[in-house]
Scaffold this motif. Structure first.
Motif: not given
Lengths: 627, 107
Positions: A207-210, A212, A215, B70-73, B99, B104, B106
């Motif tokens: 998934s993109l971003g951090a 949760s 988690t 939020r935009e990073q892999e 999660s 969350r 997109r």
């Protein structure tokens, strides 16, 4: 060297006070340098700063600058202290001289001297004096706390070169350990990062971003589970998550099991019981008297004695899920069903070698009046007789069979004619011999199916699938798995004159019937679905008005005809799609994946390329990989 | 009144944390509080009487960590001290920072 350093530091201190550099300051600096040079020439033994200061004051010849300095007050104060310091100094010098003599006589010194000329002799002696610490067995004062202690071979050096007593050295090594621990890097460089991303895609955790916060917390907790005494009153979904995470690292043992056993709970899920003993399983029943649902994976030690205990208690399980409990004997299974079967609603049994038999299945219809879910997986004992017995359980709604013996199709047909009408789930894994008659029976009898799985059939034909899905009175399926229903002839792999397996027409019929409702579709390895069928089914919405609203996961691996165009169409017609698997689809070359969707198994080194505004970044990555 | 770029979160002891609104919206709980007619929506001030300051601080930390990445892999994990893990877990549950949270995902 020491005097120069001292002078400079004093100068800088003065400078800091005055905040600017005057001509006077510069002259002082020059004087200090000159004096330092003289001191060196004079070969005085000015080991410590204090003695140097005193010497320079008491010998006017070498200290014109200080006597001329504009601050006479410190000078006089220094002179007053000078007498005492002088004697002290001399003593120290004498002591040192003696030590140096001693060192010069030592073997170590003689050895090293060979490589030096006579000028270096004094320096060497002095260096050795500094490095020579008391030998093991001698007494010494600790550099840090001043206590007297016996030197051993393990005594550590303190920051100033002296020795430390054992409590102080422990402290010091603790500090060192903390310092030397480097912060862990998340990934190893560009390639490592790319690899990690691909690994996440395959794991389905991409998934993109951090992550949760939950988690993150759970992961931290799992790492430090040995510190936890009690999980407190966390809500049970969270406890369940922790349990899953722990099992992943195989951390569930006798001790950690207690954390998950809450006396008021109705459910216990043991995701990995490999380290639990029979006593631990018994403890579950002791601690949780109101148990209704029990799930145990890898419960190797869930054996007869545990069953005996379970039967002796007032626990009426509604849901029993046992995985790998192959030490329970057939007799014990029968006994359990007879005693406790009436409350069972769901029975799922995996990997139970030879002991979960036809005889056990035959008991179910009489002992379990409310059984709705039955799963028998990886079973080597059950044969057609057992499957026929399942037909006598009218309450059944969910049936999953994964047997090693292969019952004849007629048995399945008979089964479906009895209980097919109410079945919601039908899962027949690895049924090589099942043929079109089974499909026809499903067509005729099933009216409530939502989940259908028939895998690895080598007999069913395309025409059979068309008959199944055409004008079927069953509402649209939500889950279909028809993987590896295909023609297997290694001599003529391309030819399929009989239309074996799920082919183009069957696929069209399937999507026409269930497409709108399908959440998950798996046609892995159905090689004879043609490109035209894929294009018909997934052709852009504008042309045919078709959109597959619900589709979330699609597996079309090893379907040879899948092309870039098909994949692009899939992304357009399945707006909710999360994951598309295209392993072995060699015609997929260069697809741009929309944001938020995952394409797994692209047959190139670059992996998935996300469509969007960060094209530059992607190109950078590409260069990294080629380098 | 136009929505301010920042909102204020108040802990049980009365400590105030000023947070970027967009970052705090990762929590559906806060998003719900800031919607429409609630008093929090008008004042941009959310009070959490049952959450202590040090936990709320970490949660706020997380909001910004999430916002930043939020935009990073392949984001490096945020450090969580083990001793406050359980408290933070409760807070995460309260703020719905799960999660499976549909927000969350997109758009």
């Amino acid at each position: 060297m020491a005097p120069v350093l001292y002078e400079v530091s004093r100068q800088t201190r003065q400078r800091r006070i005055s905040h600017n550099i005057s001509a006077h300051q510069i002259r002082l600096d020059a004087d200090a340098r000159r004096r330092a040079a003289q001191n060196e020439q004079g070969d005085q033994v000015d080991e410590n700063n204090q003695s140097n200061d005193q010497t320079s004051v008491t010998t006017p010849a070498t200290t014109p600058a200080v006597s001329a300095s504009p601050a006479p007050v410190p000078a006089t104060r220094g002179r007053r202290a000078a007498a005492a310091a002088n004697t002290q100094d001399e003593e120290a010098r004498e002591k040192e001289q003696k030590a140096i003599e001693k060192i010069k006589a030592s073997k170590k010194f003689q050895k090293r001297k060979r490589y030096l000329d006579s000028d270096g002799e004094d320096d060497l002696a002095r260096a050795l004096l500094q490095s020579s610490a008391p030998l093991p067995g001698q007494q010494e004062n600790c550099e840090n706390c001043g206590t007297r202690f016996t030197v051993t071979a393990y005594s550590r050096n303190g920051p100033n070169g002296g020795l430390l007593c054992s409590p102080c050295s422990k402290e010091a090594s603790k500090d060192d350990a903390a310092k030397s621990k480097k912060p862990k890097r998340a990934t190893g460089g560009a390639v490592g990062k790319r690899r990690q991303v691909q690994s996440n895609i395959l794991d389905g955790t991409y998934s993109l971003g951090a992550k949760s916060l939950m988690t993150l917390c759970i992961e931290t907790l799992a790492k430090n589970i040995d510190l936890a005494e009690d999980l407190g009153d966390l809500p049970s979904p969270i406890i369940d998550k922790i349990a899953r995470k722990l099992s992943k690292h195989r951390l569930l043992d006798s001790r950690t099991l207690s954390l998950f056993l809450q006396p008021t709970a109705e459910e216990v899920h043991v995701y990995d019981g490999a380290k639990l003993s029979s006593d631990d399983f018994i403890r579950i029943f002791q601690t949780v008297p109101g148990l209704k649902k029990l799930k145990i994976r890898n419960g190797i030690h869930f054996k007869d004695q545990v069953m005996d205990y379970l039967m002796s208690r007032h626990i009426e399980l509604e849901d029993l899920y046992l995985h790998g409990a192959n030490l329970i004997s057939e007799a014990k299974w029968k006994e359990y069903l007879q005693k406790k079967g009436h409350s069972l609603r769901s029975l799922r049994v995996y990997f139970t070698d030879k002991h979960f038999t036809d005889g056990v299945l035959e008991l179910l219809s009489t002992t379990c009046p409310s059984l709705t879910r039955l799963k028998v997986s990886h079973n080597q004992a059950v044969t057609g007789a057992g499957v026929a017995a399942i037909a006598q359980i009218p309450t059944l709604r969910h049936l999953t069979l994964d047997l090693r013996n292969e019952p004849h199709s007629d048995i399945y047909v008979d089964l479906l004619s009895h209980i097919g009408a109410h079945l919601k789930t039908l899962s027949l894994t690895r049924v090589r011999d099942a043929d079109n008659t089974v499909l026809d029976a499903i067509h005729t009898h099933c009216r409530a199916l939502a989940k259908l799985r028939i895998t690895e059939s080598e007999e069913m034909t395309d025409a059979g699938f068309v008959r199944l899905f055409k004008d079927w009175a069953n509402p649209g399926l939500e889950f279909v798995d028809l993987q590896k229903c295909r023609q297997l002839d290694s001599a003529h792999p391309r030819e399929n004159p009989d239309g074996l397996g799920l082919c183009s027409n069957g696929f069209r019929a399937l999507m026409a019937h269930s497409g709108k409702k399908l959440r998950e579709l798996n046609v892995h390895g159905c090689r004879h679905i043609g490109a035209d069928a894929f294009e018909d089914v997934f052709s852009p919405a504008a042309a045919t008005g078709r959109v597959y609203e619900a589709m979330a996961k699609l597996e079309i691996s090893f379907c040879e005809e899948v092309t870039d165009f098909v994949v692009g169409c899939v992304f357009r017609t399945c707006p909710r799609l999360r994951e598309l698997n295209v392993f072995g689809c060699m015609k997929v070359r260069d697809v741009r994946v929309p944001r938020g969707k995952i394409l797994v198994g692209v047959p190139n080194a670059r992996g998935m390329v996300i469509e969007g505004d960060d094209d530059e970044e992607e190109e950078d990555e590409e260069m990294d990989t080629s380098a | 009144m136009a929505d301010s770029k920042y909102i204020t979160l108040v802990s049980g002891e009365g400590f105030e944390f000023v947070v970027l609104r967009e970052a705090a919206l990762v929590s559906p709980t806060i998003k719900g509080m800031l919607r429409s007619q609630f008093i929090e929506a008008r004042t941009g001030r959310c009070t959490f009487p049952e959450i202590s300051a040090h936990v709320l601080e970490k949660v706020v930390d997380y909001f910004h960590y999430w916002y930043r990445t939020r935009e990073q892999e392949d984001v490096p994990d945020m450090e969580i001290p083990p001793e406050m893990c359980l408290e933070l877990l409760m807070a995460a549950e309260y703020f719905n920072l799960d999660s499976k949270n549909p927000l969350r995902e997109r758009e």
